[in-house]
Design an enzyme around this catalytic site. Structure first.
Site, PDB file in Angstrom:
ATOM      1  N   LYS A  27      41.778  22.959 -46.494  1.00  0.00           N
ATOM      2  CA  LYS A  27      42.942  22.805 -47.361  1.00  0.00           C
ATOM      3  C   LYS A  27      43.204  21.321 -47.627  1.00  0.00           C
ATOM      4  O   LYS A  27      43.380  20.541 -46.691  1.00  0.00           O
ATOM      5  CB  LYS A  27      44.185  23.429 -46.715  1.00  0.00           C
ATOM      6  CG  LYS A  27      44.200  24.934 -46.733  1.00  0.00           C
ATOM      7  CD  LYS A  27      45.414  25.502 -46.012  1.00  0.00           C
ATOM      8  CE  LYS A  27      46.657  25.438 -46.860  1.00  0.00           C
ATOM      9  NZ  LYS A  27      47.787  26.166 -46.225  1.00  0.00           N
ATOM     10  N   ILE A  28      43.235  20.974 -48.900  1.00  0.00           N
ATOM     11  CA  ILE A  28      43.503  19.600 -49.320  1.00  0.00           C
ATOM     12  C   ILE A  28      44.630  19.636 -50.346  1.00  0.00           C
ATOM     13  O   ILE A  28      44.543  20.363 -51.337  1.00  0.00           O
ATOM     14  CB  ILE A  28      42.256  18.944 -49.936  1.00  0.00           C
ATOM     15  CG1 ILE A  28      41.109  18.914 -48.917  1.00  0.00           C
ATOM     16  CG2 ILE A  28      42.573  17.529 -50.434  1.00  0.00           C
ATOM     17  CD1 ILE A  28      39.795  18.391 -49.489  1.00  0.00           C
TER      18      ILE A  28
END
Length: 383
Positions: free
Chosen positions: A145-146
């Site tokens: 997750k970014i």
């Protein structure tokens, strides 16, 4: 073993092409059999995590006591302890969903783990941390997750170019979503140029929903007119529907079609923050009104159970609603509320909340390490 049929609303979502993911993870959920039950009885085909979820899991029960004791005995730092605990849980969840991953051809059965939110404004360190998480968990059904900050956009591109699957999180605005769609394609183009197999690189774009109404509804209440009241609880859904319109337009363009011909997977829209904030709204609102094939809806457990019990799935509630969504946003603007300004503020606030959640996780692990007592076998024998 007898397999129970899925509740009707859950089966209807599945048949409509919506992937149901759970916004929760804990060691007890994994080892107590609850995740397996949710897969078989609630149609769950993916899991998302965040620091608050991990902090809550660590503060409840004794599932982490042995590992905290071992980490404390080894003199492990708080940061490394957090890294070890979270990657261990996510790896175990990936293994628990491995069959779902295989059965879906690699599309679902995914588990997301978040890069330290404190790096949301640091492109290079985000890329570095994403690579370390990917290597450490070492499972093909992982998502990193970014957040879709200005600095996160090039990190998303570079991480995808490495062949790493990405869950782009914290998307509020159409402008930022357009940049995410471009970064996805640019990353795959770079991966293709490097000779990587595009079919193995997956991505979702997490478009946040309920927080938009949470920010706009109070402003509508202040205006107090019938026109304002008519938009309460409508703008978050309209914003998401317009995001889907942008997605549909993008995948129809020659640039994407060339990538698809090379085996690339679409970056599916994912509806995040789908638990209602206003108790006056139906508790399945952000599920029932965002049904479209090829999308993901990630739900907290409470929302999932509400959908299973009384969700009202009416088929596709997105693709035929683009024009209505445009008109609602235009009416909002006519009332003097700038949606772009609202979503920009929500992104800033979201990064701050993520950082606070990460600090909560660090503090929880720090307390756990400090309170860990040696097991009887570790203690010195009586002389």
């Amino acid at each position: 073993m007898t397999v129970s049929p899925l509740p009707t609303p859950i089966a209807q979502l599945r048949d409509a092409g919506v992937a149901i993911w759970l916004d929760d993870l804990s060691r007890e959920l994994l080892r107590g059999g609850d995740l397996a039950r949710l897969v078989s009885e609630r149609g769950v085909v993916g899991v998302t995590t965040n620091p608050t979820i991990f902090a809550s899991a660590l503060s409840q029960g004794e599932a982490y006591d042995d590992q905290l004791r071992d980490l404390a005995a080894a003199g492990t730092s708080v940061d490394e302890a957090v890294f070890t605990i979270t990657t261990d849980d996510v790896r175990e969840a990936c293994d628990a969903l491995a069959e779902v991953h295989r059965a879906s051809g690699g599309q679902d059965g995914r588990v997301s783990i978040e890069v330290d939110p404190g790096l949301a404004r640091d492109t290079d360190r985000t890329v570095e941390t994403a690579k370390r998480l990917w290597t450490t968990v070492d499972r093909p059904n992982l998502y990193i997750k970014i957040p879709a900050t200005v600095e996160g956009i090039p990190a998303i591109r570079d991480v995808l170019a490495e062949g790493i699957s990405v869950n782009v999180t914290l998307i509020f605005s159409l402008e930022r979503y357009a940049a995410v769609l471009d970064a996805h394609q640019a990353g795959l183009e770079a991966a293709q140029a490097a000779g990587k197999d595009l079919s193995t690189i997956a991505s979702v774009a997490s478009f946040f929903v309920s927080r938009v109404d949470g920010a706009i509804d109070p402003r509508l209440d202040e205006i107090g007119t019938p026109e304002a009241a008519a938009l309460r609880g409508r703008i978050a859904i309209a914003n998401a529907r317009l995001a889907h319109e942008l997605f549909a337009r993008t995948v129809a363009e020659p640039r994407w079609q060339a990538l698809a011909a090379a085996g690339a997977q679409e970056q599916r829209p994912l509806w995040a923050s789908t638990g209602v904030k206003d108790p006056a709204y139906p508790d399945t609102l952000y599920v029932d009104e965002l049904v479209a094939a090829g999308t993901v809806n990630t739900m907290p457990g409470k929302t999932l159970e509400a959908v299973a019990d009384h969700g009202e799935v009416r088929g596709d509630t997105v693709t035929g609603s683009y024009q209505d969504a445009h008109e609602q946003v235009e009416r909002l603007g006519a009332l003097g509320i700038d949606l772009t300004e609202v979503t920009t503020s929500l992104e800033t606030e979201g990064v701050s909340k993520f950082e606070a959640s990460w600090q909560e996780l660090l503090d929880t692990v720090r307390d756990g390490l400090a309170g860990a007592t040696p097991s009887p076998t570790d203690q010195e024998p009586d002389q």
